[in-house]
Design a protein around this motif. Structure first.
Motif, PDB file in Angstrom:
ATOM      1  N   GLY A  85       0.507  -9.311 -12.175  1.00 26.47           N
ATOM      2  CA  GLY A  85       1.137  -8.382 -11.236  1.00 26.47           C
ATOM      3  C   GLY A  85       0.206  -7.745 -10.228  1.00 26.47           C
ATOM      4  O   GLY A  85       0.539  -6.728  -9.659  1.00 26.47           O
ATOM      5  N   GLU A  86      -0.952  -8.312  -9.990  1.00 21.95           N
ATOM      6  CA  GLU A  86      -1.896  -7.746  -9.029  1.00 21.95           C
ATOM      7  C   GLU A  86      -1.462  -8.107  -7.613  1.00 21.95           C
ATOM      8  O   GLU A  86      -1.089  -9.237  -7.341  1.00 21.95           O
ATOM      9  CB  GLU A  86      -3.286  -8.302  -9.315  1.00 21.95           C
ATOM     10  CG  GLU A  86      -4.401  -7.582  -8.612  1.00 21.95           C
ATOM     11  CD  GLU A  86      -4.657  -6.195  -9.131  1.00 21.95           C
ATOM     12  OE1 GLU A  86      -5.188  -5.385  -8.356  1.00 21.95           O
ATOM     13  OE2 GLU A  86      -4.310  -5.894 -10.289  1.00 21.95           O
ATOM     14  N   LYS A  87      -1.515  -7.147  -6.713  1.00 21.60           N
ATOM     15  CA  LYS A  87      -1.193  -7.408  -5.317  1.00 21.60           C
ATOM     16  C   LYS A  87      -2.421  -7.981  -4.626  1.00 21.60           C
ATOM     17  O   LYS A  87      -3.541  -7.810  -5.075  1.00 21.60           O
ATOM     18  CB  LYS A  87      -0.771  -6.119  -4.629  1.00 21.60           C
ATOM     19  CG  LYS A  87       0.528  -5.587  -5.158  1.00 21.60           C
ATOM     20  CD  LYS A  87       1.011  -4.437  -4.347  1.00 21.60           C
ATOM     21  CE  LYS A  87       2.405  -4.152  -4.834  1.00 21.60           C
ATOM     22  NZ  LYS A  87       2.905  -2.909  -4.766  1.00 21.60           N
ATOM     23  N   GLN A  88      -2.194  -8.651  -3.496  1.00 21.68           N
ATOM     24  CA  GLN A  88      -3.313  -9.219  -2.754  1.00 21.68           C
ATOM     25  C   GLN A  88      -4.242  -8.095  -2.319  1.00 21.68           C
ATOM     26  O   GLN A  88      -3.810  -7.065  -1.810  1.00 21.68           O
ATOM     27  CB  GLN A  88      -2.818  -9.994  -1.542  1.00 21.68           C
ATOM     28  CG  GLN A  88      -3.930 -10.738  -0.865  1.00 21.68           C
ATOM     29  CD  GLN A  88      -3.422 -11.700   0.193  1.00 21.68           C
ATOM     30  OE1 GLN A  88      -2.226 -11.827   0.396  1.00 21.68           O
ATOM     31  NE2 GLN A  88      -4.329 -12.358   0.861  1.00 21.68           N
ATOM     32  N   THR A  89      -5.528  -8.297  -2.542  1.00 21.47           N
ATOM     33  CA  THR A  89      -6.517  -7.281  -2.224  1.00 21.47           C
ATOM     34  C   THR A  89      -7.826  -7.935  -1.853  1.00 21.47           C
ATOM     35  O   THR A  89      -8.059  -9.092  -2.179  1.00 21.47           O
ATOM     36  CB  THR A  89      -6.711  -6.327  -3.424  1.00 21.47           C
ATOM     37  OG1 THR A  89      -7.576  -5.266  -3.040  1.00 21.47           O
ATOM     38  CG2 THR A  89      -7.310  -7.037  -4.614  1.00 21.47           C
ATOM     39  N   ALA A  90      -8.669  -7.195  -1.182  1.00 23.21           N
ATOM     40  CA  ALA A  90     -10.026  -7.648  -0.882  1.00 23.21           C
ATOM     41  C   ALA A  90     -10.905  -6.410  -0.753  1.00 23.21           C
ATOM     42  O   ALA A  90     -10.479  -5.391  -0.213  1.00 23.21           O
ATOM     43  CB  ALA A  90     -10.063  -8.453   0.405  1.00 23.21           C
ATOM     44  N   ALA A  91     -12.121  -6.497  -1.283  1.00 27.36           N
ATOM     45  CA  ALA A  91     -13.064  -5.383  -1.206  1.00 27.36           C
ATOM     46  C   ALA A  91     -14.462  -5.918  -1.441  1.00 27.36           C
ATOM     47  O   ALA A  91     -14.650  -6.904  -2.153  1.00 27.36           O
ATOM     48  CB  ALA A  91     -12.724  -4.322  -2.255  1.00 27.36           C
ATOM     49  N   LEU A  92     -15.444  -5.260  -0.843  1.00 24.20           N
ATOM     50  CA  LEU A  92     -16.844  -5.561  -1.107  1.00 24.20           C
ATOM     51  C   LEU A  92     -17.392  -4.467  -2.009  1.00 24.20           C
ATOM     52  O   LEU A  92     -17.190  -3.283  -1.743  1.00 24.20           O
ATOM     53  CB  LEU A  92     -17.640  -5.626   0.194  1.00 24.20           C
ATOM     54  CG  LEU A  92     -17.277  -6.768   1.136  1.00 24.20           C
ATOM     55  CD1 LEU A  92     -18.063  -6.655   2.439  1.00 24.20           C
ATOM     56  CD2 LEU A  92     -17.538  -8.110   0.476  1.00 24.20           C
TER      57      LEU A  92
END
Length: 180
Positions: A85-92
């Motif tokens: 159930g994780e939503k699309q995400t991006a992070a450094l």
């Protein structure tokens, strides 16, 4: 072997590669590590990746060293954790990587998810990947730490039994496929 093949096919990263279906071949076991060749053909290209992967330390996570035909001298380190159930995400995120008591590497890890994929990925941007990969070939354990804004770091440990043989085989396959 079939479970491993299905698992490894779902772990290929990079842009649109997540949604693509890859054929898995040449699966071999090296201690806690495995190697595999992932490939797919489109009307105008053939894409081939070579993977050394550890799936023994966690039931829901893997650590892999990956190379792509044609650019075998640029392998990358990646971790995958299965999430629901994780939503699309991006992070450094600042990270720490260490083999046994060797050099502390401080890469940036790119965390990301992809639509229609239950994986949470960390792709490591290493300053000296060759040094880390050499340490992995000889080491016993790889320690990963991820900074979490205002919280204690998140740590994981992966076993390196068989890592050297798996990495060497994956890179040799990549070079052969590239004609090098």
């Amino acid at each position: 072997m079939m479970i491993f093949a299905a698992l490894i096919a779902g772990m290929l990263t990079g842009g649109n590669a997540q949604a693509a279906a890859f054929d898995v071949s040449d699966v071999a076991t090296h201690g806690d590590w495995q190697t595999a060749t992932l490939s797919r053909e489109t009307t105008d290209t053939q894409e081939r990746h070579f993977r050394a992967v550890e799936t023994a330390s966690y039931s829901d996570a893997s650590l892999s060293v990956n190379a792509t035909a044609g650019v075998c001298d640029m392998p990358w380190l990646e971790m995958r954790v299965a999430l629901k159930g994780e939503k699309q995400t991006a992070a450094l995120v600042p990270a720490r990587v260490r083999v046994d008591d060797k050099t502390l590497h401080t890469p940036v890890a790119e965390f990301f998810t992809q639509p229609e994929n239950d994986g949470f990925y960390a792709h490591f941007y290493l300053h000296h990947p060759g040094e880390l990969f050499d340490e992995m070939r000889e080491g016993e354990q790889l320690f990963l730490g991820f900074e979490q804004k205002g919280k204690a770091p998140w740590y994981m440990i992966f076993q390196l039994d068989g890592a050297g043989a798996a990495m060497n085989q994956a890179l040799a396959r990549c070079r052969r496929a590239s004609g090098v």
